[in-house]
Design a protein around this motif. Structure first.
Motif, PDB file in Angstrom:
ATOM      1  N   ILE A 253     -41.847 -22.956  30.361  1.00  0.00           N
ATOM      2  CA  ILE A 253     -40.127 -24.231  30.053  1.00  0.00           C
ATOM      3  C   ILE A 253     -40.201 -23.599  31.938  1.00  0.00           C
ATOM      4  O   ILE A 253     -40.253 -22.097  31.516  1.00  0.00           O
ATOM      5  N   ASP A 254     -40.847 -24.332  33.226  1.00  0.00           N
ATOM      6  CA  ASP A 254     -40.496 -23.514  34.125  1.00  0.00           C
ATOM      7  C   ASP A 254     -39.494 -24.248  34.973  1.00  0.00           C
ATOM      8  O   ASP A 254     -39.535 -25.631  35.818  1.00  0.00           O
ATOM      9  N   TYR A 255     -38.325 -23.270  35.499  1.00  0.00           N
ATOM     10  CA  TYR A 255     -37.268 -24.136  36.241  1.00  0.00           C
ATOM     11  C   TYR A 255     -36.768 -23.790  37.535  1.00  0.00           C
ATOM     12  O   TYR A 255     -36.022 -23.432  37.670  1.00  0.00           O
ATOM     13  N   ASP A 256     -37.551 -23.060  38.304  1.00  0.00           N
ATOM     14  CA  ASP A 256     -37.871 -23.136  39.530  1.00  0.00           C
ATOM     15  C   ASP A 256     -37.347 -21.375  39.762  1.00  0.00           C
ATOM     16  O   ASP A 256     -36.347 -21.538  40.853  1.00  0.00           O
ATOM     17  N   GLN A 257     -37.010 -20.831  38.876  1.00  0.00           N
ATOM     18  CA  GLN A 257     -36.817 -19.053  39.540  1.00  0.00           C
ATOM     19  C   GLN A 257     -37.372 -18.099  39.197  1.00  0.00           C
ATOM     20  O   GLN A 257     -38.496 -18.006  38.660  1.00  0.00           O
ATOM     21  N   TYR A 258     -36.832 -17.388  40.673  1.00  0.00           N
ATOM     22  CA  TYR A 258     -37.724 -16.261  41.342  1.00  0.00           C
ATOM     23  C   TYR A 258     -37.630 -15.197  41.361  1.00  0.00           C
ATOM     24  O   TYR A 258     -38.295 -14.804  41.023  1.00  0.00           O
ATOM     25  N   ASP A 259     -36.067 -14.719  40.674  1.00  0.00           N
ATOM     26  CA  ASP A 259     -35.659 -13.041  40.490  1.00  0.00           C
ATOM     27  C   ASP A 259     -36.439 -12.610  39.387  1.00  0.00           C
ATOM     28  O   ASP A 259     -35.734 -12.848  38.358  1.00  0.00           O
ATOM     29  N   ALA A 260     -37.116 -11.703  39.627  1.00  0.00           N
ATOM     30  CA  ALA A 260     -37.458 -10.934  38.149  1.00  0.00           C
ATOM     31  C   ALA A 260     -36.868 -10.152  37.760  1.00  0.00           C
ATOM     32  O   ALA A 260     -36.562  -9.342  36.989  1.00  0.00           O
ATOM     33  N   ASN A 261     -35.630 -10.130  38.292  1.00  0.00           N
ATOM     34  CA  ASN A 261     -34.237  -8.920  38.509  1.00  0.00           C
ATOM     35  C   ASN A 261     -32.875  -9.622  37.456  1.00  0.00           C
ATOM     36  O   ASN A 261     -32.006  -9.348  37.064  1.00  0.00           O
ATOM     37  N   ASP A 262     -33.403 -10.937  36.823  1.00  0.00           N
ATOM     38  CA  ASP A 262     -32.593 -12.097  36.447  1.00  0.00           C
ATOM     39  C   ASP A 262     -33.606 -12.913  35.671  1.00  0.00           C
ATOM     40  O   ASP A 262     -33.393 -13.830  35.685  1.00  0.00           O
TER      41      ASP A 262
ATOM     42  N   LEU B 262     -42.610 -15.229  30.862  1.00  0.00           N
ATOM     43  CA  LEU B 262     -43.945 -15.070  31.292  1.00  0.00           C
ATOM     44  C   LEU B 262     -44.339 -14.312  32.358  1.00  0.00           C
ATOM     45  O   LEU B 262     -44.844 -15.126  33.060  1.00  0.00           O
ATOM     46  N   LEU B 263     -43.775 -13.302  32.944  1.00  0.00           N
ATOM     47  CA  LEU B 263     -44.344 -12.802  34.404  1.00  0.00           C
ATOM     48  C   LEU B 263     -45.342 -12.275  34.416  1.00  0.00           C
ATOM     49  O   LEU B 263     -45.261 -11.283  33.302  1.00  0.00           O
ATOM     50  N   ASN B 264     -45.555 -12.049  35.431  1.00  0.00           N
ATOM     51  CA  ASN B 264     -46.173 -10.294  35.439  1.00  0.00           C
ATOM     52  C   ASN B 264     -45.949 -10.214  37.299  1.00  0.00           C
ATOM     53  O   ASN B 264     -45.851 -10.964  37.408  1.00  0.00           O
ATOM     54  N   PRO B 265     -46.381  -8.641  37.063  1.00  0.00           N
ATOM     55  CA  PRO B 265     -45.736  -7.966  38.457  1.00  0.00           C
ATOM     56  C   PRO B 265     -46.778  -8.166  39.549  1.00  0.00           C
ATOM     57  O   PRO B 265     -46.030  -8.636  40.914  1.00  0.00           O
TER      58      PRO B 265
ATOM     59  N   GLN C 246     -47.001 -12.920  44.793  1.00  0.00           N
ATOM     60  CA  GLN C 246     -47.542 -13.461  44.873  1.00  0.00           C
ATOM     61  C   GLN C 246     -45.646 -15.005  45.366  1.00  0.00           C
ATOM     62  O   GLN C 246     -46.378 -15.972  45.244  1.00  0.00           O
ATOM     63  N   LYS C 247     -44.345 -14.365  44.853  1.00  0.00           N
ATOM     64  CA  LYS C 247     -43.487 -14.639  45.021  1.00  0.00           C
ATOM     65  C   LYS C 247     -43.634 -16.484  44.418  1.00  0.00           C
ATOM     66  O   LYS C 247     -42.955 -17.669  44.773  1.00  0.00           O
ATOM     67  N   LEU C 248     -44.209 -16.670  43.342  1.00  0.00           N
ATOM     68  CA  LEU C 248     -44.055 -17.913  42.240  1.00  0.00           C
ATOM     69  C   LEU C 248     -43.032 -17.981  41.480  1.00  0.00           C
ATOM     70  O   LEU C 248     -42.865 -16.577  41.292  1.00  0.00           O
ATOM     71  N   SER C 249     -42.508 -18.917  40.712  1.00  0.00           N
ATOM     72  CA  SER C 249     -41.526 -18.710  39.652  1.00  0.00           C
ATOM     73  C   SER C 249     -41.779 -18.734  38.367  1.00  0.00           C
ATOM     74  O   SER C 249     -42.913 -17.882  38.205  1.00  0.00           O
ATOM     75  N   ILE C 250     -40.767 -17.707  37.059  1.00  0.00           N
ATOM     76  CA  ILE C 250     -41.341 -17.460  36.243  1.00  0.00           C
ATOM     77  C   ILE C 250     -41.644 -18.509  35.504  1.00  0.00           C
ATOM     78  O   ILE C 250     -40.124 -18.923  34.764  1.00  0.00           O
ATOM     79  N   PRO C 251     -42.141 -18.875  34.266  1.00  0.00           N
ATOM     80  CA  PRO C 251     -42.618 -19.743  33.453  1.00  0.00           C
ATOM     81  C   PRO C 251     -41.326 -19.377  32.235  1.00  0.00           C
ATOM     82  O   PRO C 251     -41.874 -17.725  31.995  1.00  0.00           O
ATOM     83  N   CYS C 252     -40.929 -19.358  31.267  1.00  0.00           N
ATOM     84  CA  CYS C 252     -39.719 -18.980  29.794  1.00  0.00           C
ATOM     85  C   CYS C 252     -40.560 -19.538  28.936  1.00  0.00           C
ATOM     86  O   CYS C 252     -40.941 -20.337  29.009  1.00  0.00           O
ATOM     87  N   VAL C 253     -40.370 -19.299  27.427  1.00  0.00           N
ATOM     88  CA  VAL C 253     -40.155 -19.630  26.430  1.00  0.00           C
ATOM     89  C   VAL C 253     -39.467 -18.841  25.405  1.00  0.00           C
ATOM     90  O   VAL C 253     -39.465 -18.046  25.159  1.00  0.00           O
ATOM     91  N   CYS C 254     -39.262 -19.909  23.799  1.00  0.00           N
ATOM     92  CA  CYS C 254     -38.749 -19.620  23.482  1.00  0.00           C
ATOM     93  C   CYS C 254     -38.970 -19.881  22.050  1.00  0.00           C
ATOM     94  O   CYS C 254     -39.457 -20.999  21.274  1.00  0.00           O
ATOM     95  N   HIS C 255     -39.438 -18.999  21.021  1.00  0.00           N
ATOM     96  CA  HIS C 255     -40.263 -19.307  19.304  1.00  0.00           C
ATOM     97  C   HIS C 255     -38.400 -19.758  18.973  1.00  0.00           C
ATOM     98  O   HIS C 255     -38.072 -18.248  18.935  1.00  0.00           O
TER      99      HIS C 255
END
Length: 334
Positions: free
Chosen positions: A191-200, A309-312, A317-326
């Protein structure tokens, strides 16, 4: 054979937890759940030369504790499933050479234990294997060095940040009946909700937690009140509030909801929003909740392991943060 409810969920009849091994860092041991963990260490190095080698040591100790408590030799395990945050799943693969059995490395960030439990359970239920160990490990200092800045820099942290947990967890699963089983799983979508802040991370991961929760209830034709506890992985304080708001918006009812990142530490420990990292969910679920099920406090617990599921490289590169939940369900056996 496992009953496939949909493309996301499976129900199991024959997957049981035989034993659990947990190791924890000094901060985790000092937290409110510290006395539930099998072993802890006096500092971040664990008598090793580097943080990364300390991480390998924690994993080794957790697996050996799990094997000893389960009265089984490491060579008797059919498959090992696990992963960590370190580059190329380094901690797990460096120790895997000592297991002398196949090791399936998995990466799902902070939701890795959920993915490991899911893979092991499907193979056991379908008689592909008889037993397996699902494991994970994380270390605050290695994660800070990889994803942010080395802790020696003393960088001022943002209030929305979480604290990567230090520790390891190994879970021995088999088809032999025991007091706690893996009743079902729901594999999450990215799921990617266009969140960009790696500190949140809490804001980024909460929608993935909700998606898997809703999918689980739809697939199994249940609602939140079926469970004694709904437990998210590591949304921590800020993300937990968002998750509660999302559940309210969806008119979801439940008996009790909490988050592993909030339970692992005390508010006085200066860990900002709470805990995160692969072992955060694992320590709370299998160090604490598992024991509460054995004692009869809980009968059924739905655990929603979340991961960003981000990496530095992609963050820079200012891409949004994809996430997942199992999701996986721990159920006491009468």
């Amino acid at each position: 054979m496992s009953s496939r409810i949909s493309g996301n969920s499976f129900i199991f009849e024959n997957v049981y937890i035989q034993s659990v091994g947990t190791t924890a860092g000094i901060v985790e041991h000092q937290g409110p759940l510290g006395h539930y963990f099998d072993k802890h260490y006096p500092d971040h190095y664990h008598h090793q030369k580097s943080y990364e080698q300390a991480e390998i040591e924690m994993l080794k100790d957790a697996i050996l504790l799990c094997l000893k408590k389960g009265k089984v030799k490491k060579e008797d395990i059919d498959l090992y499933f696990g992963g960590d945050l370190n580059n190329q799943i380094t901690a797990c693969y460096y120790y895997a050479s000592h297991l002398y059995k196949p090791f399936i490395g998995l990466y799902s960030a902070c939701s890795t234990i959920g993915l490991a439990i899911a893979n092991a359970s499907i193979m056991i239920e379908n008689h592909n294997i008889q037993n397996a160990i699902a494991c994970t490990v994380s270390h605050n200092a290695t994660a800070e060095r990889q994803f942010r800045y080395p802790i020696e820099y003393g960088i001022q942290r943002k209030q929305t940040m979480t604290f990567t947990a230090t520790g390891s967890c190994a879970v021995y699963l088999s088809c032999k009946v025991s007091k706690v089983k893996i009743e079902s799983i729901t594999l999450g979508k990215v799921i990617d909700y266009d969140q960009y802040d790696a500190n949140d991370m809490g804001r980024a991961m909460a929608p993935a937690a909700l998606d898997t929760y809703l999918q689980h209830m739809k697939d199994l034709k249940r609602d939140g009140t079926y469970y004694d506890l709904i437990l998210t992985g590591d949304l921590s304080n800020y993300g937990k509030k968002i998750m509660k708001d999302l559940l309210k918006e969806e008119n979801q009812k439940y008996n009790e909801y909490d988050d592993c990142g909030c339970l692992l530490y005390d508010v006085t420990q200066n860990i900002y929003q709470g805990g995160s990292g692969p072992v955060c969910n694992a320590l709370v679920s299998f160090g604490y909740i598992y024991q509460m099920i054995l004692k009869g406090k809980y009968k059924r617990v739905l655990v929603l392991a979340t991961g960003a599921l981000l990496n530095p490289v992609m963050t820079n590169q200012k891409l949004s943060i994809p996430c997942v939940c199992h999701g996986y369900v721990l159920e006491g056996v009468s």
